[in-house]
Write a protein that holds these residues in place. Structure first.
Motif, short mmCIF file in Angstrom:
data_model
loop_
_atom_site.label_atom_id
_atom_site.label_comp_id
_atom_site.label_asym_id
_atom_site.label_seq_id
_atom_site.Cartn_x
_atom_site.Cartn_y
_atom_site.Cartn_z
N ASP A 84 0.82 -1.21 0.00
CA ASP A 84 0.00 0.00 0.00
C ASP A 84 0.86 1.27 0.00
N GLY A 85 2.17 1.10 -0.22
CA GLY A 85 3.08 2.25 -0.27
C GLY A 85 3.71 2.60 1.07
N SER A 86 3.44 1.81 2.11
CA SER A 86 3.99 2.10 3.44
C SER A 86 5.51 2.03 3.49
N HIS A 87 6.14 1.42 2.51
CA HIS A 87 7.60 1.29 2.48
C HIS A 87 8.30 2.59 2.12
N LYS A 88 7.57 3.57 1.64
CA LYS A 88 8.20 4.83 1.19
C LYS A 88 9.07 5.41 2.28
N GLY A 89 10.29 5.78 1.91
CA GLY A 89 11.25 6.33 2.85
C GLY A 89 12.09 5.26 3.53
N THR A 90 11.90 3.99 3.13
CA THR A 90 12.70 2.89 3.68
C THR A 90 13.50 2.27 2.54
N GLU A 91 14.31 1.27 2.87
CA GLU A 91 15.09 0.57 1.85
C GLU A 91 14.29 -0.55 1.18
N PHE A 92 13.05 -0.75 1.60
CA PHE A 92 12.22 -1.81 1.03
C PHE A 92 11.47 -1.33 -0.20
N SER A 93 11.16 -2.27 -1.07
CA SER A 93 10.31 -1.99 -2.23
C SER A 93 9.45 -3.23 -2.46
N PRO A 94 8.28 -3.04 -3.05
CA PRO A 94 7.39 -4.19 -3.25
C PRO A 94 7.96 -5.16 -4.29
N LEU A 95 7.50 -6.40 -4.20
CA LEU A 95 7.88 -7.43 -5.15
C LEU A 95 6.76 -7.57 -6.17
N LYS A 96 7.05 -7.22 -7.40
CA LYS A 96 6.07 -7.34 -8.48
C LYS A 96 6.07 -8.79 -8.98
N PHE A 97 4.88 -9.37 -9.07
CA PHE A 97 4.78 -10.72 -9.62
C PHE A 97 3.47 -10.90 -10.37
N ALA A 98 3.47 -11.82 -11.31
CA ALA A 98 2.27 -12.16 -12.07
C ALA A 98 1.85 -13.56 -11.67
N ALA A 99 0.56 -13.73 -11.43
CA ALA A 99 0.04 -15.04 -11.05
C ALA A 99 0.17 -16.00 -12.23
#
Length: 80
Positions: free
Chosen positions: A37-52
């Motif tokens: 939901d974008g809560s990682h902003k400002g951290t070193e984390f980023s979401p993992l994009k995947f396709a089912a």
């Protein structure tokens, strides 16, 4: 690197749609677990994009320690 927040110590079953793109939360702070939901902003984390790969129920990791992200591999059973 910082440790991710443990959102929960069990996987969550979600319905996925073949070919659809999803963004898995890797930081553990999203209120929309297991998705970003974008809560990682400002951290070193980023979401993992995947396709089912197929339509149906999948069990996604919420402890953020799986070796098979975004899918649960049982790592939560080893957490204290």
């Amino acid at each position: 690197m910082s440790e991710p927040n443990i959102a929960a110590k069990q996987p969550v079953g979600v319905e996925l749609e073949e070919g659809k793109t999803y963004f898995f939360c890797t930081c553990g702070h999203s209120v929309n677990q297991p998705f970003c939901d974008g809560s990682h902003k400002g951290t070193e984390f980023s979401p993992l994009k995947f396709a089912a790969e197929k339509t149906g129920k999948a069990f996604l990791c919420q402890c953020k320690h799986t070796g098979n992200a975004p899918f649960c591999d049982g790592s939560h059973s080893k957490l204290e």
